[in-house]
Design an enzyme around this catalytic site. Structure first.
Site, PDB file in Angstrom:
ATOM      1  N   ALA A  75      39.992  43.664  40.640  1.00 16.00           N
ATOM      2  CA  ALA A  75      39.900  42.321  40.059  1.00 16.00           C
ATOM      3  C   ALA A  75      41.024  42.101  39.051  1.00 16.00           C
ATOM      4  CB  ALA A  75      38.548  42.148  39.369  1.00 16.00           C
ATOM      5  N   TYR A 142      52.645  40.279  34.228  1.00 14.95           N
ATOM      6  CA  TYR A 142      51.713  40.868  35.199  1.00 14.95           C
ATOM      7  C   TYR A 142      51.909  42.392  35.246  1.00 14.95           C
ATOM      8  CZ  TYR A 142      50.006  42.504  39.673  1.00 14.95           C
ATOM      9  OH  TYR A 142      49.382  43.243  40.647  1.00 14.95           O
TER      10      TYR A 142
END
Ligand code: UDP
Length: 328
Positions: A75, A142
Site C-alpha cells: 500500500a 516517492y
C-alpha cells in the site's frame, strides 16, 4: 499452508501477489483503503478488510489478529511524477503509514516483512545494471519515502531482530496470464497501459516524455518486469530471511526504451499507437535497469515472462477484456 497479510492487496501489484499466494493454497487477508485498489481485484479466496494505514487503531487490530507467516507491504502512493508535485504527501503518507505498520508488526512479533521498494532509490546510477549496494540517491519524494521505510526496517532489525526483505523494482508490467487481474489506475499514468489505450482509441495519443535523453534512441530506458514475476520474487524472498534480513534489486536485466514499448504494443495489437513527442517529465532518470544477480543466485528466481512482447500481450489481453477496467 501459510497465513499472510497483504497491505495494498487490492492494488495492481498487490492483487497479483494475492493470486500467487491463493494459488499455493495460502490464506490471505488484504488490508486496502480502495483509494487506488479495486475490491474486484481481490480473489474470492482472500478476505478484504477496507481500512487505512493512517488509522493506528485499525492497523493495530489487523496486525494483532495474527499469527502471520509474513506481512507484505504494497500500500503506497506510487507515482514519481505526482510526488514531484506533492512531495510532502508522499513523505508523510508513505513514510508515516509505513512506519506505523512496521511498528505494529514489531510489537505483534510478526516474523517476516516484505517491503515493496523502488528503483527510484537510484536516480543517477553509477553503473547499469544496478546492484543492491549502489549509492542511494532517491530521484523523487516517492523514492525518498521508500528510502525512509528501508531505513526503518534496518533499525527494526538492528534493535528488535525484525526480519525483512526489501525488494527494489523497476517497472512492474503486464497482467495475470490467466486473465484474473490487470492494471487499472485512475488516472492511468504508466506507459504500457497508456500506449495500449492510445492504440485502442480509449485514450488520447501517447505523449513520449522526451526524446533527447542520452540513450540509444533518445527515450528513457526502463526495466519492465512481469507483475507475476514480481510476485514470485516476493514469495522467494520470504524463504531467504529466516536468520537475517535481505535486500534485492529485481529486474529483467534488460532495458527497453519508450519506443521499444510502442513497437511491442503495435506488434501485439496489430494497431498503430498514435503519439507525439513532448517535454521530459520531472524526476525521470534516463535509464534504470536492475541487476537481479543476487536474487537469482540466492533464491533461484528467473523471470517466466521476460520478453517485452509477452509482457505487453498479457496487458493487452486483459485490457481487451476490461475496456472499462474493473468497473466494467
Ligand atoms: N512515459 C512516457 N509517456 C507517458 C508515460 C510514461 O513517455 O505517457 C515514459 C516515462 O517518461 C518513463 C517510462 O515511460 O520513461 C515509464 O514510465 P512509467 O510512468 O510507466 O513508469 P516509471 O518509470 O515512472 O515508474
Amino acid at each position: 499452508m501459510g497465513r499472510y497479510l497483504i497491505t495494498g492487496g487490492a492494488g495492481y501489484i498487490g492483487s497479483h501477489m494475492v493470486l500467487a499466494l491463493c494459488d499455493r493454497g495460502d490464506e490471505c487477508v488484504v488490508f486496502d483503503n480502495l483509494q487506488q485498489g479495486h475490491a474486484e481485484a481481490v480473489p474470492a479466496a482472500a478476505r478484504l478488510i477496507v481500512g487505512d494505514l493512517a488509522d493506528g487503531a485499525a492497523v493495530d487490530e489487523v496486525v494483532g489478529a495474527g499469527p502471520w507467516d509474513a506481512v507484505f507491504h504494497f500500500a503506497s502512493l506510487s507515482l514519481v511524477g505526482e510526488s514531484m508535485r506533492r512531495p510532502f504527501d508522499y513523505l508523510m503518507i508513505n513514510g508515516m503509514n509505513g512506519i506505523r505498520l512496521i511498528d505494529a508488526c514489531v510489537r505483534h512479533k510478526v516474523p517476516k516483512f516484505v517491503l515493496s521498494s523502488t528503483a527510484n532509490l537510484f536516480s543517477i546510477p553509477d553503473e547499469i545494471p544496478i546492484p543492491e549496494n549502489a549509492t542511494i540517491r532517491p530521484g523523487s519524494p516517492y523514492g525518498e519515502s521508500k528510502h525512509i521505510l528501508e531505513n526503518a526496517l534496518i533499525w527494526a532489525d538492528r534493535i528488535h531482530g525484525f526480519r525483512s526483505a526489501r525488494i527494489r523494482y523497476f517497472n512492474a508490467a503486464g497482467a495475470d496470464p490467466k486473465g484474473r487481474a490487470g492494471e487499472d489506475h485512475h488516472p492511468e499514468t504508466h506507459l504500457i497501459p497508456l500506449a495500449i489505450d492510445a492504440a485502442l482509441g480509449l485514450a488520447p495519443p501517447l505523449v513520449v516524455f522526451g526524446d533527447d535523453y542520452a540513450t540509444r534512441d533518445g527515450t528513457c530506458i526502463r526495466d519492465y518486469v512481469h507483475v507475476a514475476d514480481v510476485a514470485d520474487a516476493h514469495l522467494r524472498a520470504i524463504g531467504q530471511i529466516n536468520d537475517s534480513s535481505a535486500v534485492y534489486n529485481l529486474g529483467n536485466g534488460e532495458g527497453h526504451s519508450v519506443f521499444d514499448v510502442i513497437r511491442a504494443v503495435e506488434a501485439v495489437s496489430g494497431l498503430k499507437v498514435p503519439r507525439s513527442i513532448g517535454e521530459r517529465r520531472a524526476g525521470d532518470p534516463a535509464a534504470l535497469v536492475a541487476s537481479s544477480a543476487k536474487l537469482r543466485t540466492e533464491t533461484g528466481w528467473r523471470p517466466r515472462y521476460a520478453d517485452l512482447e509477452t509482457i505487453v500481450a498479457t496487458a493487452f489481453q486483459w485490457r481487451k477484456g476490461h475496456l472499462k477496467g474493473y468497473a466494467g
